[in-house]
Design an enzyme around this catalytic site. Structure first.
Site, PDB file in Angstrom:
ATOM      1  N   SER A  15       0.664  -1.295  -0.069  1.00  0.00           N
ATOM      2  CA  SER A  15      -0.015  -0.157   0.009  1.00  0.00           C
ATOM      3  C   SER A  15       0.951   1.320  -0.061  1.00  0.00           C
ATOM      4  O   SER A  15       0.538   2.366   0.659  1.00  0.00           O
ATOM      5  CB  SER A  15      -0.829  -0.038   1.128  1.00  0.00           C
ATOM      6  OG  SER A  15      -1.779  -1.068   1.200  1.00  0.00           O
ATOM      7  N   VAL A  16       2.054   1.278  -0.655  1.00  0.00           N
ATOM      8  CA  VAL A  16       2.866   2.595  -0.551  1.00  0.00           C
ATOM      9  C   VAL A  16       2.339   3.240  -1.884  1.00  0.00           C
ATOM     10  O   VAL A  16       2.945   4.557  -2.113  1.00  0.00           O
ATOM     11  CB  VAL A  16       4.293   2.254  -0.826  1.00  0.00           C
ATOM     12  CG1 VAL A  16       4.872   1.779   0.362  1.00  0.00           C
ATOM     13  CG2 VAL A  16       4.761   1.244  -1.943  1.00  0.00           C
ATOM     14  N   GLY A  17       1.317   3.054  -2.821  1.00  0.00           N
ATOM     15  CA  GLY A  17       1.033   3.740  -3.664  1.00  0.00           C
ATOM     16  C   GLY A  17       1.565   3.408  -5.042  1.00  0.00           C
ATOM     17  O   GLY A  17       1.784   4.210  -6.170  1.00  0.00           O
ATOM     18  N   ASP A 149       7.967 -11.318  -0.998  1.00  0.00           N
ATOM     19  CA  ASP A 149       6.600 -12.052  -0.894  1.00  0.00           C
ATOM     20  C   ASP A 149       6.801 -13.360  -1.550  1.00  0.00           C
ATOM     21  O   ASP A 149       7.602 -13.528  -2.652  1.00  0.00           O
ATOM     22  CB  ASP A 149       5.393 -11.523  -1.393  1.00  0.00           C
ATOM     23  CG  ASP A 149       4.938 -10.243  -0.557  1.00  0.00           C
ATOM     24  OD1 ASP A 149       5.544 -10.162   0.373  1.00  0.00           O
ATOM     25  OD2 ASP A 149       4.081  -9.892  -1.303  1.00  0.00           O
ATOM     26  N   GLN A 194      17.152   0.347   1.568  1.00  0.00           N
ATOM     27  CA  GLN A 194      18.335  -0.288   1.053  1.00  0.00           C
ATOM     28  C   GLN A 194      17.999  -1.843   1.238  1.00  0.00           C
ATOM     29  O   GLN A 194      18.506  -2.665   0.503  1.00  0.00           O
ATOM     30  CB  GLN A 194      19.498   0.123   2.241  1.00  0.00           C
ATOM     31  CG  GLN A 194      19.831   1.403   2.100  1.00  0.00           C
ATOM     32  CD  GLN A 194      20.846   1.816   3.150  1.00  0.00           C
ATOM     33  OE1 GLN A 194      21.592   0.857   3.348  1.00  0.00           O
ATOM     34  NE2 GLN A 194      20.770   2.973   3.883  1.00  0.00           N
ATOM     35  N   CYS A 383     -26.587  -0.002  -9.943  1.00  0.00           N
ATOM     36  CA  CYS A 383     -26.922  -1.423  -9.859  1.00  0.00           C
ATOM     37  C   CYS A 383     -27.814  -1.802  -8.875  1.00  0.00           C
ATOM     38  O   CYS A 383     -28.919  -1.681  -8.780  1.00  0.00           O
ATOM     39  CB  CYS A 383     -25.659  -2.214  -9.903  1.00  0.00           C
ATOM     40  SG  CYS A 383     -25.725  -3.758 -10.503  1.00  0.00           S
ATOM     41  N   MET A 386     -30.192   0.905  -7.745  1.00  0.00           N
ATOM     42  CA  MET A 386     -31.275   1.031  -8.680  1.00  0.00           C
ATOM     43  C   MET A 386     -32.347  -0.276  -8.171  1.00  0.00           C
ATOM     44  O   MET A 386     -33.429   0.066  -8.116  1.00  0.00           O
ATOM     45  CB  MET A 386     -30.879   0.541 -10.136  1.00  0.00           C
ATOM     46  CG  MET A 386     -31.754   0.563 -11.176  1.00  0.00           C
ATOM     47  SD  MET A 386     -32.317  -1.049 -11.360  1.00  0.00           S
ATOM     48  CE  MET A 386     -33.126  -0.976 -13.076  1.00  0.00           C
ATOM     49  N   ARG A 464     -26.725 -10.227 -11.822  1.00  0.00           N
ATOM     50  CA  ARG A 464     -27.517 -11.196 -12.329  1.00  0.00           C
ATOM     51  C   ARG A 464     -28.765 -11.255 -12.041  1.00  0.00           C
ATOM     52  O   ARG A 464     -29.792 -11.990 -12.486  1.00  0.00           O
ATOM     53  CB  ARG A 464     -27.055 -12.550 -11.154  1.00  0.00           C
ATOM     54  CG  ARG A 464     -25.873 -13.112 -10.947  1.00  0.00           C
ATOM     55  CD  ARG A 464     -25.659 -14.433 -10.102  1.00  0.00           C
ATOM     56  NE  ARG A 464     -24.552 -14.537  -9.992  1.00  0.00           N
ATOM     57  CZ  ARG A 464     -23.380 -15.062 -10.538  1.00  0.00           C
ATOM     58  NH1 ARG A 464     -23.719 -15.557 -11.649  1.00  0.00           N
ATOM     59  NH2 ARG A 464     -22.226 -15.221 -10.235  1.00  0.00           N
ATOM     60  N   HIS A 509     -22.950   0.206 -14.177  1.00  0.00           N
ATOM     61  CA  HIS A 509     -22.199   0.849 -13.232  1.00  0.00           C
ATOM     62  C   HIS A 509     -21.486   1.950 -13.782  1.00  0.00           C
ATOM     63  O   HIS A 509     -20.335   1.912 -14.414  1.00  0.00           O
ATOM     64  CB  HIS A 509     -20.959   0.102 -12.636  1.00  0.00           C
ATOM     65  CG  HIS A 509     -21.572  -1.156 -11.871  1.00  0.00           C
ATOM     66  ND1 HIS A 509     -21.509  -0.799 -10.479  1.00  0.00           N
ATOM     67  CD2 HIS A 509     -22.093  -2.577 -11.984  1.00  0.00           C
ATOM     68  CE1 HIS A 509     -22.060  -1.676  -9.605  1.00  0.00           C
ATOM     69  NE2 HIS A 509     -22.223  -2.984 -10.631  1.00  0.00           N
ATOM     70  N   GLU A 511     -19.973   4.403 -12.808  1.00  0.00           N
ATOM     71  CA  GLU A 511     -18.832   4.772 -12.130  1.00  0.00           C
ATOM     72  C   GLU A 511     -17.507   4.369 -12.681  1.00  0.00           C
ATOM     73  O   GLU A 511     -16.155   4.696 -12.432  1.00  0.00           O
ATOM     74  CB  GLU A 511     -18.936   4.446 -10.546  1.00  0.00           C
ATOM     75  CG  GLU A 511     -18.646   3.028  -9.914  1.00  0.00           C
ATOM     76  CD  GLU A 511     -19.878   2.337 -10.062  1.00  0.00           C
ATOM     77  OE1 GLU A 511     -20.925   2.736 -10.896  1.00  0.00           O
ATOM     78  OE2 GLU A 511     -20.169   1.267  -9.584  1.00  0.00           O
TER      79      GLU A 511
HETATM   80  N1  GLN Z   1     -26.768  -8.067  -6.406  1.00  0.00           N
HETATM   81  C1  GLN Z   1     -27.239  -7.557  -7.597  1.00  0.00           C
HETATM   82  C2  GLN Z   1     -27.270  -8.292  -8.791  1.00  0.00           C
HETATM   83  O1  GLN Z   1     -26.604  -9.353  -8.938  1.00  0.00           O
HETATM   84  C3  GLN Z   1     -26.712  -6.369  -7.668  1.00  0.00           C
HETATM   85  C4  GLN Z   1     -25.292  -6.402  -8.365  1.00  0.00           C
HETATM   86  C5  GLN Z   1     -24.612  -4.873  -8.304  1.00  0.00           C
HETATM   87  O2  GLN Z   1     -24.657  -4.276  -7.499  1.00  0.00           O
HETATM   88  N2  GLN Z   1     -23.043  -5.213  -8.783  1.00  0.00           N
HETATM   89  O3  GLN Z   1     -28.095  -8.208  -9.779  1.00  0.00           O
END
Ligand code: GLN
Length: 547
Positions: A15-17, A149, A194, A383, A386, A464, A509, A511
């Site tokens: 986690s040093v970026g 590791d 080092q 998702c 919604m 799903r 999604h 995002e």
């Molecule tokens: N669990 C829900 C589905 O499978 C929503 C999935 C999610 O939010 N990525 O449809």
């Protein structure tokens, strides 16, 4: 032309970026006109992170082709503004599955299958696929974990061999380490760096560049010391003090002349000079004091912010384009279930319910949706978010509490969210959801269509379950609009409410496609509604730095 390679390893602590460093270096090169791709090598044995809990791993980042990948791929895509593919994240699990499959087929008949050369060859083959499938001129490869590791050894060995295979002018090793600060003596310590370089050398790799991360300023004498003890040129010891604004890192690396050094080492001439105007503006705008808009993110992994990293970044991108500051309130859905919904949500200007799986915390999210609908608070469901909005609306319209998703209650009388037909009978959990990019047709005149400013978009999916079409008519009669549908009209991709300023949910999604200089239109529309709710002025139109 063969591609050039920059390999990133990590030392001292995890986690040093490393991921952000690789992403920022990618941006330095893209800014000079090179085509860049980034690959993450993950040492764990899972085939992909799709089956891991977000508590273990943070967010699962989904690519266009449906690959479920490490969250570092999100950093790469956001920083470099590229779209990567499934070869850009490989795991030990994938490598072994391939080699063992070949062995069972008899591809190696008579041979003994070993880590070197069979596993390392498969790793090198997969590294070579990045340039082949993306056309990248420079490929950045990041090894997960820390040097030393046990599980990352085959990856390190493959990188060592690549220097021999490809030559020094085609390969650069960057080692990212951590300098601890000892409070009692008030000094930064280079010894762990080092040691970690010594460890890396014991595997046959000498770093060309050391990026030294630290929480406190790193002076010249420390740089000199690292250069001397680790046998790296001083100009290639790059101090990287913890930076609260992630997107400033490419600018800091540019100032440290990392781009110029890498081009020199790789014997490359830049197509053009880097133009940082948009990024400088982005960082300057981030630092400016701006009015705050308070957004609640109601999830169930909120203790670990990494579980929602793309959602948080997308909200930030949108806020920035509107000239406001995101004040993100992390809300645990279980806390809402404890009867504290009003308390927790009354002061916020907008509510986001992100994706998720399983029944824990579901009722709290439904209550959050209810609060948003009744109080006209902007609501954005991603998702699962919604699906929560649909269930809440269904309970109201049907005047019945027995409305649910069959994911949470198989025997519900009203499964308004139901398993997708092509998911019936699937028993394997890994990589079997509806994944990746699918088209979505927007219905004219809707909030969604206006936000996008077009009528066909493609978005990334991972689910799903879906809206149950048996309820479409009833819901539309009562004020829910199905503003985004699959091209055949069968699948609801976006739902929104008519008598509400912004209550909208996407089955996909969004995002995963937001970029700092090019925020996602739906995030902008949501943040805009939140600004209006807060009664604060905002940029209208939003300032998109790189359209
Ligand atoms: N669990 C829900 C589905 O499978 C929503 C999935 C999610 O939010 N990525 O449809």
């Amino acid at each position: 032309m063969t591609a050039k390679y920059i390999f990133f390893t990590g030392g001292v602590v995890s986690s040093v970026g490393k991921g952000v460093t690789a992403a920022a270096v990618g941006r330095l090169l893209k800014q000079r006109g090179f085509k860049v791709a980034v690959q993450k090598l993950d040492p764990y044995i899972n085939v992909d992170p799709g089956t891991m809990s977000p508590y273990q791993h943070g967010e699962v980042f989904v690519l266009d082709d449906g690959a479920e990948t490490d969250l570092d791929l999100g950093h790469y895509e956001r920083f470099i503004d590229v779209r990567l593919n499934k070869v850009c994240n490989i795991t030990t699990g994938q490598v072994y599955a391939e080699v063992i499959g070949a062995e069972r087929r008899g591809d190696f008949l008579g041979g003994t299958i070993q880590v070197v050369p069979h596993i390392t060859n498969e790793i090198k083959r997969r590294i070579s696929l990045v340039a082949k499938t993306t056309g990248a001129e420079i490929v950045l490869v990041e090894v997960g974990g820390t040097v030393g590791d046990i599980e990352s050894l085959p990856f390190i060995e493959a990188l060592r061999q690549l220097r021999t295979d490809l030559g020094r002018e085609n390969t650069v090793y960057v080692h990212v380490t951590w300098l601890p600060f000892i409070g009692a003596t008030e000094e930064l310590k280079t010894k762990p760096t080092q040691h970690s370089v010594r460890e890396l050398r014991s595997y046959g790799i000498s770093p060309d560049m050391i990026v030294a991360r630290s929480d406190s300023p790193i002076d010249e004498s420390i740089r000199e010391k690292i250069a001397q003890f680790c046998d790296v040129e001083k100009r290639a010891v790059i101090p990287m003090v913890t930076e609260p604004i992630l997107y400033e890192i490419p600018l800091l690396l540019e100032k440290a002349k990392v781009g110029d050094y890498l081009l020199e080492r790789l014997n490359l001439t830049q197509p053009h000079k880097p133009d940082w105007t948009a990024w400088e503006k982005l960082v300057k705008e981030t630092k400016r004091k701006k009015p705050k808009v308070s957004i609640a993110l109601v999830g169930k992994y909120v203790e670990l912010h990494d579980a929602y990293i793309s959602v948080r970044e997308s909200l930030k991108h949108a806020a920035l384009s509107l000239g406001v500051e995101l004040d993100l309130k992390w809300v645990h859905s279980a806390d809402i279930e404890k009867g504290r919904c009003q308390d927790i949500l009354e002061s916020v200007n907008g509510i986001v319910v992100p994706g998720g799986f399983g029944s824990r915390g579901i009722e709290g999210k439904i209550q959050a949706a209810h609060f948003a609908r009744i109080n006209q608070v902007p609501y954005f469901g991603l998702c699962l978010g919604m699906q929560m909005m649909v269930i809440e609306f269904g309970r109201e319209v049907l005047a019945n509490e027995d409305v649910n998703s069959s994911e949470f209650d198989r025997s519900t009388a009203n499964p308004v969210i139901d398993l997708m037909p092509d998911q019936q009978g699937i028993t394997e959990k890994g990589g079997t959801m509806r994944l990746g990019l699918y088209p979505c047709v927007l219905q004219p005149g809707t909030i969604a269509c206006k936000a996008y400013g077009k009528d066909l978009v493609e978005e990334r999916h991972r689910h799903r379950f879906e809206f149950n079409n048996n309820y479409r008519e009833l819901f539309s009669e009562n004020g829910m609009k199905f503003s985004g549908l699959s091209p055949d009209g069968r699948l609801v991709e976006i739902a929104e409410l008519t008598n509400h300023p912004f209550m909208l949910g996407t089955q996909f999604h969004p995002e995963f496609l937001s970029r700092p200089t090019r925020p996602h239109p739906l995030f902008i529309a949501f943040m805009r509604a939140a600004c209006i709710k807060a009664g604060i002025p905002f940029n209208d139109p939003p300032e998109i730095l790189e359209p």
